[in-house]
Design an enzyme around this catalytic site. Structure first.
Site, mmCIF file in Angstrom:
data_model
loop_
_atom_site.group_PDB
_atom_site.id
_atom_site.type_symbol
_atom_site.label_atom_id
_atom_site.label_comp_id
_atom_site.label_asym_id
_atom_site.label_seq_id
_atom_site.Cartn_x
_atom_site.Cartn_y
_atom_site.Cartn_z
ATOM 1 N N ASP A 1 0.822 -1.210 0.000
ATOM 2 C CA ASP A 1 0.000 0.000 0.000
ATOM 3 C C ASP A 1 0.863 1.271 0.000
ATOM 4 O O ASP A 1 0.448 2.311 -0.478
ATOM 5 C CB ASP A 1 -0.921 0.018 1.229
ATOM 6 C CG ASP A 1 -1.856 -1.190 1.255
ATOM 7 O OD1 ASP A 1 -1.468 -2.252 0.724
ATOM 8 O OD2 ASP A 1 -2.966 -1.072 1.788
ATOM 9 N N GLU B 1 -4.915 -5.045 -6.451
ATOM 10 C CA GLU B 1 -5.701 -5.845 -5.505
ATOM 11 C C GLU B 1 -7.080 -5.237 -5.437
ATOM 12 O O GLU B 1 -7.266 -4.155 -4.918
ATOM 13 C CB GLU B 1 -5.047 -5.913 -4.119
ATOM 14 C CG GLU B 1 -4.590 -4.606 -3.520
ATOM 15 C CD GLU B 1 -4.045 -4.772 -2.103
ATOM 16 O OE1 GLU B 1 -2.905 -5.237 -1.988
ATOM 17 O OE2 GLU B 1 -4.758 -4.452 -1.131
#
Ligand SMILES: *[C@@H]1O[C@H](CO)[C@@H](O)[C@H](O)[C@H]1NC(C)=O
Ligand SMILES: *[C@@H]1O[C@H](CO)[C@@H](O)[C@H](O)[C@H]1NC(C)=O
Ligand SMILES: *[C@@H]1O[C@H](CO)[C@@H](O)[C@H](O)[C@H]1NC(C)=O
Ligand SMILES: *[C@@H]1O[C@H](CO)[C@@H](O)[C@H](O)[C@H]1NC(C)=O
Ligand SMILES: *[C@@H]1O[C@H](CO)[C@@H](O)[C@H](O)[C@H]1NC(C)=O
Ligand SMILES: *[C@@H]1O[C@H](CO)[C@@H](O)[C@H](O)[C@H]1NC(C)=O
Ligand SMILES: *[C@@H]1O[C@H](CO)[C@@H](O)[C@H](O)[C@H]1NC(C)=O
Ligand SMILES: *[C@@H]1O[C@H](CO)[C@@H](O)[C@H](O)[C@H]1NC(C)=O
Ligand SMILES: CC(=O)N[C@H]1CO[C@H](CO)[C@@H](O)[C@@H]1O
Length: 891
Positions: free
Chosen positions: A469, A539
């Protein structure tokens, strides 16, 4: 206390007897080049053990009362292996939570792994111990001496190589590992962030094996690395360079020879490696040897070709005597490259061909258990669903995992995990990880060097993501990149899986991570924001992946199952750890209830669940495929996720028990090599081709009927298909504007000449589409302000379907379904059982099918267990939204 006294007494009385019994065992290693995994361990908590554990690392201590485990197991895996916990029990209801609360103290202390083994050290022999990471950190003792402390043997991936020559002795030797408790926010470990319960021990322990080796004066201290000059598949010969790190264990200079063999696994070619080297006293360096392979056999991803492999072995010798051997290393001849396109989106190329990533995110088992056979079955599903890639976000595995991917033609996108310690950066305003200290950088260095060495040769590697992330800080980036280069990493290095920022050294990732993770309607994917189909989604998914009833009963009480529909907003422990964003089905059930109507009972809810999951997974894969040639092309996607770490209710493409679910078949339809897909938003049709070679004239058959079976439109189109592309062929599907409430659209793609069916696809379509509130999106979902209304489906009259089944041999069966009615037979699930037990894994050519009025369909199914011999009770059942359950015997 009782335990302690018992231990001391045994220490005194049975040491002699014990030594005698194990002295008969052969030495673990006996000649230079021997390598052996520590075959098992005795496991015990330090809770009842004297604080000075070093004496326990002397041979002869009686530990037969300790738990016995195999070559690796986290503490929890070891306790399950010994029956202290039963995983069926633990995974049931909220028992895991209770155990975690009740037994917390057990896991707040270090645990010991101890093993004795025989050695017969000869003169001039050297001994090494290779670790592959201990969670979270460990003291390692050998024969009473501290070999490495918990300040050095750190991190789940911190593999280290120790020279233990001066510690080994003739006869019995003992190794003792003291593994320290793990906190995901403090330690560089393997965690589950916000999407899965944590194991009670946070994965503490010897989760990968320890390897013991014996060498002569020169040792090979790393797995050989393979570098080739392969550029493209037409090359007549390829130069292979094998690079090996060697060390002189001696106080004097040494001259030696390096030799080896590269052999095609199919024995079609052999190349000899040979070279000389000199090493100064104690020197360590990299030696390269080269060989040329004529007419190389090129490794391809499964959809594109074969997976020929080569095997290399390397030997170093000094004065004609073998000093060390390493290998076999398996590799493939292939290339992977990547680039950012003009939209700054990531594109991958395998062997120079654009590789459209259709992947899903892998998780390890909750207790980090590793079962090669289970991984093989999971990979079979991956291929059967038409996917080509698996992303490992900080879930790196044992080398067998990578080898399986090599053999099965799957690409792997490895990398570090998000949110916890791995992303402990000041600018990470979302994660919980503690900021890194100097010691953490050293652990990161060791971890990257070790994982890169383990992965380097595998042809299945598509790339390495330095962050997930968040991108790593410059200091960490430099360490990672240097380590990857040091290990001759020859695949893309990507800064992170998101676009939030990037380190200068690596540049932008070209990957987006803008959600969704929770339910969104199918037309979301045809939008132009966030996770919709453009660019590379690293994702994303609609959060679906609900098991069918037989699986739910394995881990939920009857009350909990009923509450799934009776209390649709309630927390579900088997979704995710509380508290988090994914601990209930509020968003999911909100959509389901509004679109398909309030469930009348459990059965009604469960079929609506599978309908929801199927259309969500299909739309996601289809939209990305359909848009691969769009103005801003979709370049790849990683469905979030592939599998589950324990029995759970979301984010999976098959369930924990390896049974197919709605999302399995939705994905499988959405990824077809040649396909015809419907864009909900534009009412357009796309003809999609993922193949590099198929071409020719195609016909497209369109059929639209309403819920009473009345035809709204029928149409036929012809098109030329183009390899490796998608194109819009019909701008406005006829009949869609005539939908009164709900209609069914059937698409068939056929070869024009033979009329062979290449793809068949059925949609249920509402009068008005879901309306998304894009501006009100969160990082995990986009709300819907007005839902599609499918409740007219409740008015579907019952359809009658004829089922016939023929055994097909080799664990397969052929099925014919025929709709005898004038109305569609909607969403039929086929199920195969032997004596009332469902088969798993099981691979259906198609499932969750909708038949048009009077339509007949042939299907096939394969499962290793599906045999007639000795089984009289093998049946196939079918039941659908408006079809009563029927069955037919296979044998
Ligand atoms: C597991 O890690 C979490 C932090 O991520 C921590 O709160 C918890 O105490 C740890 N559990 C154990 C048994 O150490
Ligand atoms: C490599 O070594 C392994 C293990 O010693 C052996 O089984 C294999 O035959 C060797 N292969 C080659 C190509 O030398
Ligand atoms: C990383 O480790 C390698 C091998 O031990 C070492 O050579 C290198 O200097 C280390 N890098 C940093 C930044 O410490
Ligand atoms: C549908 O497409 C139109 C443009 O054709 C676009 O404006 C709209 O946002 C799209 N709908 C969704 C749900 O994204
Ligand atoms: C799990 O245990 C915690 C206490 O640590 C409790 O607050 C929570 O409600 C429990 N959750 C479930 C689903 O039992
Ligand atoms: C896909 O491309 C392949 C390879 O050229 C070709 O044989 C096949 O007919 C194409 N299919 C479609 C639907 O375009
Ligand atoms: C596949 O398509 C891409 C662009 O869409 C093109 O650059 C490439 O040459 C094509 N490859 C083959 C083998 O047709
Ligand atoms: C976002 O949603 C909330 C509640 O669902 C609503 O009150 C608010 O008006 C919405 N905001 C926008 C910009 O639509
Ligand atoms: C009873 C009935 O209508 N059967 C039909 C089912 O569909 C097939 C194929 O369209 C027809 O041939 C049957 O007559």
């Amino acid at each position: 206390m009782g335990h302690f006294l018992y231990l001391c007494r045994l220490l005194a009385t049975s040491a002699l007897l014990y030594t005698l019994t194990i002295a008969d065992r052969p030495p673990l290693v006996s000649s230079p080049g021997d390598r052996a995994i520590i075959p098992g361990w005795h496991l015990q908590s330090t809770e009842h053990i004297p604080s000075d554990v070093s004496s326990l690392s002397l041979p002869g201590v009686e530990v037969s009362s300790w738990y016995r485990i195999g070559p690796f197991a986290t503490v929890m895996a070891g306790l399950v292996e010994n029956g202290v916990y039963d995983d069926t029990e633990l995974f049931f209801s909220d028992n895991l939570n209770d155990t975690t609360n009740a037994d917390k103290a057990k896991f707040d202390v270090p645990w010991l792994y101890r093993e004795e083994f025989e050695l017969d050290p000869g003169k001039g022999s050297h001994y090494f111990l290779q670790t592959h990471g201990v969670t979270s950190r460990a003291d390692i003792y050998i024969n009473g001496a501290l070999l490495a402390s918990k300040d050095f043997q750190v991190g789940s991936y911190g593999g280290r190589n120790y020279d233990i020559t001066k510690h080994v002795r003739s006869g019995n030797n003992c190794l003792l590992v003291q593994a320290y408790p793990t906190s995901y926010v403090r330690d560089l470990a393997i965690g589950f962030v916000d999407w899965n319960s944590y194991p009670p021990d946070n994965g503490t322990g010897v989760w990968r094996s320890f390897v013991f080796s014996q060498t002569g004066p020169v040792s090979i201290v790393s797995t050989p690395r393979i570098v080739t000059d392969f550029k493209e598949p037409r090359m007549q010969e390829v130069k292979v360079t094998v690079k090996t790190d060697v060390r002189n264990n001696f106080g004097k200079s040494i001259d030696g020879k390096i030799g080896g063999v590269i052999e095609a696994e199919d024995k079609s070619s052999t190349a000899i490696l040979s070279g000389d080297f000199s090493l100064g006293p104690g020197e360590e360096k990299t030696i390269s040897v080269e060989a040329t392979i004529q007419n190389p056999k090129v490794w391809w991803p499964a959809k594109w070709g074969e997976q020929p492999l080569y095997i290399a072995n390397v030997t170093v010798s000094v004065d004609e005597a073998i000093s060390d051997i390493n290998g076999p290393v398996t590799f493939g001849i292939r290339s992977v490259t990547s680039r950012l396109n003009s939209h700054e989106d990531m594109e991958f190329f395998v062997n120079g061909k654009p590789f459209f990533v259709m992947g899903a995110g892998y998780t390890s088992d909750i207790f980090l258990r590793f079962d090669e056979d289970r991984v093989r079955k999971q990979f079979q599903y991956v291929l059967d669903m038409g996917l080509n890639t698996v992303r490992l976000e900080g879930k790196h595995e044992h080398s067998h995992f990578y080898e399986l991917a090599n053999r099965m033609g799957l690409m792997l996108l490895a990398g570090w995990e998000c949110c916890n310690k791995w992303e402990g950066w000041t600018y990470n305003d979302e994660g919980s990880g503690e900021l890194w200290t100097d010691a953490d950088y050293a652990t990161a260095n060791a971890s990257m060097l070790h994982e890169a060495a383990l992965m380097q040769a595998h042809p299945s590697m598509l790339g390495f993501l330095l962050g997930s992330d968040f991108w790593p800080v410059d200091r960490a980036t430099k360490i990672y990149v240097d380590a990857l280069e040091r290990m001759d990493w020859n695949n893309p290095i990507i800064s992170s899986a998101a676009q939030r920022g990037f380190p200068e050294l690596v540049g932008p990732s070209g990957m987006k991570m803008n959600g969704p993770y929770d339910w969104v309607p199918p037309n979301y994917w045809y939008g132009d924001q966030l996770g919709a189909a453009f660019g590379f989604g690293s994702e994303l998914g609609a959060g679906v992946g609900s098991p069918e009833l037989a699986s739910l009963r394995e881990f939920l009480t009857e009350v909990e199952i009923e509450e799934l529909w009776m209390k649709p907003d309630q927390d579900v422990y088997h979704l995710s750890r509380n508290p988090g964003n994914f601990d209930n089905r509020r968003i999911y059930n909100g959509g389901l209830f509004a679109r398909y109507g309030k469930p009348r009972n459990l059965e009604d809810y469960l079929i609506k669940v599978q309908i929801t999951d199927y259309e969500a997974a299909r739309a996601q894969f289809e939209s990305y495929a359909a848009r691969k040639n769009a103005e801003r092309p979709a370049t790849g996607l990683i469905y979030w996720m592939l599998n589950s770490a324990w029995p759970n209710m979301h984010w999976s493409l098959f369930d924990y028990y390896l049974k197919p679910i709605g999302s399995t078949l939705g994905a499988k339809v959405g990824t077809k090599v040649e396909h015809i897909a419907y864009d909900y938003n534009e009412s357009a049709l796309y003809i999609i081709n993922h193949s590099l070679v198929n071409s020719g004239k195609r016909s497209i058959w369109i059929d639209v009927v309403d819920i009473s079976g009345t035809s709204l439109a029928q149409d036929k189109h012809s098109a030329d298909t183009q390899p490796n592309s998608s194109k819009k062929i019909v701008a406005n599907v006829p009949g869609i504007d005539k939908i009164r409430d709900v209609a069914f659209l059937k698409l068939e793609l056929r070869d024009e000449e033979e009329q062979t069916l290449l793809s068949r696809n059925v949609y249920w379509l509402p009068k008005t589409l879901d309306v998304l509130d894009w501006d009100n999106s969160t990082w995990y979902h986009t709300p819907v302000t007005s839902y599609s209304d499918f409740t007219a489906l409740e008015n579907l009259a019952p359809a009658s379907v004829k089922l016939s089944v023929q055994p097909g041999g080799k664990g397969s069966a052929h099925i014919t379904l025929e709709n005898e009615s004038d109305i569609p037979a909607f969403f039929m699930r086929l199920n195969a059982l032997a004596s009332n037990t469902e088969f798993a894994p099981i691979f259906w050519s198609d499932n969750y099918v909708t038949l048009f009025p009077h339509e007949k369909m042939e299907l096939s199914v394969e499962s290793p267990g599906l045999r007639c011999e000795g089984e009289s009770n093998v049946v196939v059942e079918v039941a659908g939204f408006n079809v009563e359950k029927i069955n037919a015997g296979v044998c």
